[in-house]
Scaffold this motif. Structure first.
Motif, PDB file in Angstrom:
ATOM      1  N   PRO A  72      -0.533  10.964  -3.251  1.00  0.00           N
ATOM      2  CA  PRO A  72       0.127   9.662  -3.365  1.00  0.00           C
ATOM      3  C   PRO A  72      -0.430   8.777  -4.480  1.00  0.00           C
ATOM      4  CG  PRO A  72      -0.496  10.091  -1.086  1.00  0.00           C
ATOM      5  CD  PRO A  72      -1.074  11.186  -1.919  1.00  0.00           C
ATOM      6  N   ASP A  73      -1.724   8.937  -4.801  1.00  0.00           N
ATOM      7  CA  ASP A  73      -2.335   8.110  -5.848  1.00  0.00           C
ATOM      8  C   ASP A  73      -1.894   8.510  -7.249  1.00  0.00           C
ATOM      9  OD1 ASP A  73      -3.657   6.649  -3.912  1.00  0.00           O
ATOM     10  OD2 ASP A  73      -5.490   7.847  -4.053  1.00  0.00           O
ATOM     11  N   HIS A  74      -1.267   9.668  -7.383  1.00  0.00           N
ATOM     12  CA  HIS A  74      -0.744  10.132  -8.674  1.00  0.00           C
ATOM     13  C   HIS A  74       0.742  10.442  -8.532  1.00  0.00           C
ATOM     14  CE1 HIS A  74      -5.014  10.640  -9.505  1.00  0.00           C
ATOM     15  NE2 HIS A  74      -4.652  10.414 -10.748  1.00  0.00           N
ATOM     16  N   SER A  75       1.444   9.526  -7.893  1.00  0.00           N
ATOM     17  CA  SER A  75       2.877   9.708  -7.662  1.00  0.00           C
ATOM     18  C   SER A  75       3.637   8.473  -8.109  1.00  0.00           C
ATOM     19  CB  SER A  75       3.134   9.947  -6.166  1.00  0.00           C
ATOM     20  OG  SER A  75       2.928   8.741  -5.443  1.00  0.00           O
ATOM     21  N   SER A  83       1.846  14.466 -18.553  1.00  0.00           N
ATOM     22  CA  SER A  83       0.712  13.692 -18.058  1.00  0.00           C
ATOM     23  C   SER A  83       1.214  12.640 -17.077  1.00  0.00           C
ATOM     24  CB  SER A  83      -0.015  13.008 -19.219  1.00  0.00           C
ATOM     25  OG  SER A  83       0.777  11.957 -19.750  1.00  0.00           O
ATOM     26  N   TYR A  84       0.346  12.234 -16.181  1.00  0.00           N
ATOM     27  CA  TYR A  84       0.708  11.194 -15.226  1.00  0.00           C
ATOM     28  C   TYR A  84       1.014   9.891 -15.959  1.00  0.00           C
ATOM     29  CZ  TYR A  84       0.383   7.772 -11.499  1.00  0.00           C
ATOM     30  OH  TYR A  84       0.651   6.745 -10.638  1.00  0.00           O
ATOM     31  N   GLU A  85       0.266   9.603 -17.002  1.00  0.00           N
ATOM     32  CA  GLU A  85       0.468   8.370 -17.766  1.00  0.00           C
ATOM     33  C   GLU A  85       1.852   8.329 -18.403  1.00  0.00           C
ATOM     34  OE1 GLU A  85      -2.283  10.324 -17.986  1.00  0.00           O
ATOM     35  OE2 GLU A  85      -3.587   8.964 -16.845  1.00  0.00           O
ATOM     36  N   GLU A  86       2.297   9.453 -18.955  1.00  0.00           N
ATOM     37  CA  GLU A  86       3.633   9.513 -19.554  1.00  0.00           C
ATOM     38  C   GLU A  86       4.709   9.414 -18.474  1.00  0.00           C
ATOM     39  OE1 GLU A  86       6.720   9.703 -22.348  1.00  0.00           O
ATOM     40  OE2 GLU A  86       4.616   9.142 -22.502  1.00  0.00           O
ATOM     41  N   PHE A  87       4.487  10.070 -17.342  1.00  0.00           N
ATOM     42  CA  PHE A  87       5.416   9.956 -16.226  1.00  0.00           C
ATOM     43  C   PHE A  87       5.533   8.494 -15.794  1.00  0.00           C
ATOM     44  CE2 PHE A  87       5.756   9.444 -11.613  1.00  0.00           C
ATOM     45  CZ  PHE A  87       7.049   9.901 -11.420  1.00  0.00           C
ATOM     46  N   LEU A 126       6.155   4.713   1.294  1.00  0.00           N
ATOM     47  CA  LEU A 126       5.949   6.037   1.869  1.00  0.00           C
ATOM     48  C   LEU A 126       6.460   7.126   0.942  1.00  0.00           C
ATOM     49  CD1 LEU A 126       7.278   5.126   5.409  1.00  0.00           C
ATOM     50  CD2 LEU A 126       4.872   5.335   4.723  1.00  0.00           C
ATOM     51  N   THR A 127       5.672   8.182   0.814  1.00  0.00           N
ATOM     52  CA  THR A 127       6.062   9.316   0.001  1.00  0.00           C
ATOM     53  C   THR A 127       5.581  10.607   0.658  1.00  0.00           C
ATOM     54  OG1 THR A 127       5.916  10.348  -2.187  1.00  0.00           O
ATOM     55  CG2 THR A 127       3.971   9.133  -1.444  1.00  0.00           C
ATOM     56  N   ALA A 128       6.279  11.682   0.404  1.00  0.00           N
ATOM     57  CA  ALA A 128       5.869  12.996   0.893  1.00  0.00           C
ATOM     58  C   ALA A 128       4.905  13.661  -0.078  1.00  0.00           C
ATOM     59  CB  ALA A 128       7.090  13.885   1.113  1.00  0.00           C
ATOM     60  N   SER A 129       4.664  13.038  -1.203  1.00  0.00           N
ATOM     61  CA  SER A 129       3.785  13.596  -2.224  1.00  0.00           C
ATOM     62  C   SER A 129       2.409  13.928  -1.650  1.00  0.00           C
ATOM     63  CB  SER A 129       3.626  12.591  -3.372  1.00  0.00           C
ATOM     64  OG  SER A 129       2.665  13.054  -4.295  1.00  0.00           O
ATOM     65  N   ARG A 155       0.840  -1.189   0.000  1.00  0.00           N
ATOM     66  CA  ARG A 155       0.000   0.000   0.000  1.00  0.00           C
ATOM     67  C   ARG A 155       0.877   1.242   0.000  1.00  0.00           C
ATOM     68  NH1 ARG A 155      -3.006   0.851   5.721  1.00  0.00           N
ATOM     69  NH2 ARG A 155      -1.171   0.999   7.056  1.00  0.00           N
ATOM     70  N   VAL A 156       0.242   2.355  -0.318  1.00  0.00           N
ATOM     71  CA  VAL A 156       0.934   3.638  -0.407  1.00  0.00           C
ATOM     72  C   VAL A 156       0.323   4.574   0.630  1.00  0.00           C
ATOM     73  CG1 VAL A 156       1.416   5.628  -1.884  1.00  0.00           C
ATOM     74  CG2 VAL A 156       1.388   3.326  -2.860  1.00  0.00           C
ATOM     75  N   ARG A 157       1.190   5.251   1.373  1.00  0.00           N
ATOM     76  CA  ARG A 157       0.747   6.223   2.369  1.00  0.00           C
ATOM     77  C   ARG A 157       1.685   7.421   2.350  1.00  0.00           C
ATOM     78  NH1 ARG A 157       0.470   4.390   8.081  1.00  0.00           N
ATOM     79  NH2 ARG A 157      -0.985   6.100   8.267  1.00  0.00           N
ATOM     80  N   ARG A 158       1.176   8.532   2.845  1.00  0.00           N
ATOM     81  CA  ARG A 158       2.045   9.693   3.025  1.00  0.00           C
ATOM     82  C   ARG A 158       2.931   9.437   4.228  1.00  0.00           C
ATOM     83  NH1 ARG A 158       0.417  15.254   3.331  1.00  0.00           N
ATOM     84  NH2 ARG A 158       2.403  15.585   2.284  1.00  0.00           N
TER      85      ARG A 158
END
Length: 116
Positions: A102-105, A60-64, A96-99, A4-7
């Motif tokens: 998070p769902d688009h990181s 775009s997020y897709e290209e990233f 974990l991310t500071a983004s 899972r992804v969380r801040r």
């Protein structure tokens, strides 16, 4: 497999399992104790060039995601992905991310790759 992804700024939870920071830079204003990070594999983070390109706002997020997956296919990064996948097969892993989104990181891209 549980990934899972969380801040990173959210309070650590027992169900987080192995907490893996997937940002290249340490999150601002957060102590190492408060972050409770178990691993920080910088080889899994997007390159500085890719990160800057995405944050300029014209991509775009897709290209990233496509470019980041290509970076993760490089031998050194692919080896780290395999190690992380093995860890996720043994128990929960929290990326974990500071983004702020998070769902688009990159963390979401990595989580999808690990689960796929």
């Amino acid at each position: 497999m549980s990934v899972r992804v969380r801040r990173v700024y959210e309070t650590p939870q027992p169900e987080d399992g192995v907490r893996v920071l997937v940002d290249r830079l340490w999150p601002r204003g957060l102590s190492k104790d408060a972050a409770a990070v178990d691993e920080w594999p910088k080889g899994l983070t997007p390159s500085t060039e890719l990160r800057r390109w995405y944050h300029e706002g014209e991509a775009s997020y897709e290209e990233f995601a496509r470019r980041y997956e290509a970076e993760l296919a490089a031998p050194e990064a692919a080896e780290l992905v395999d190690v992380l996948r093995e860890s996720a097969e043994e128990g929960p892993v929290t990326l974990l991310t500071a983004s702020k989104s998070p769902d688009h990181s990159h963390a979401a891209v990595l989580a999808h790759l690990l689960q796929g």
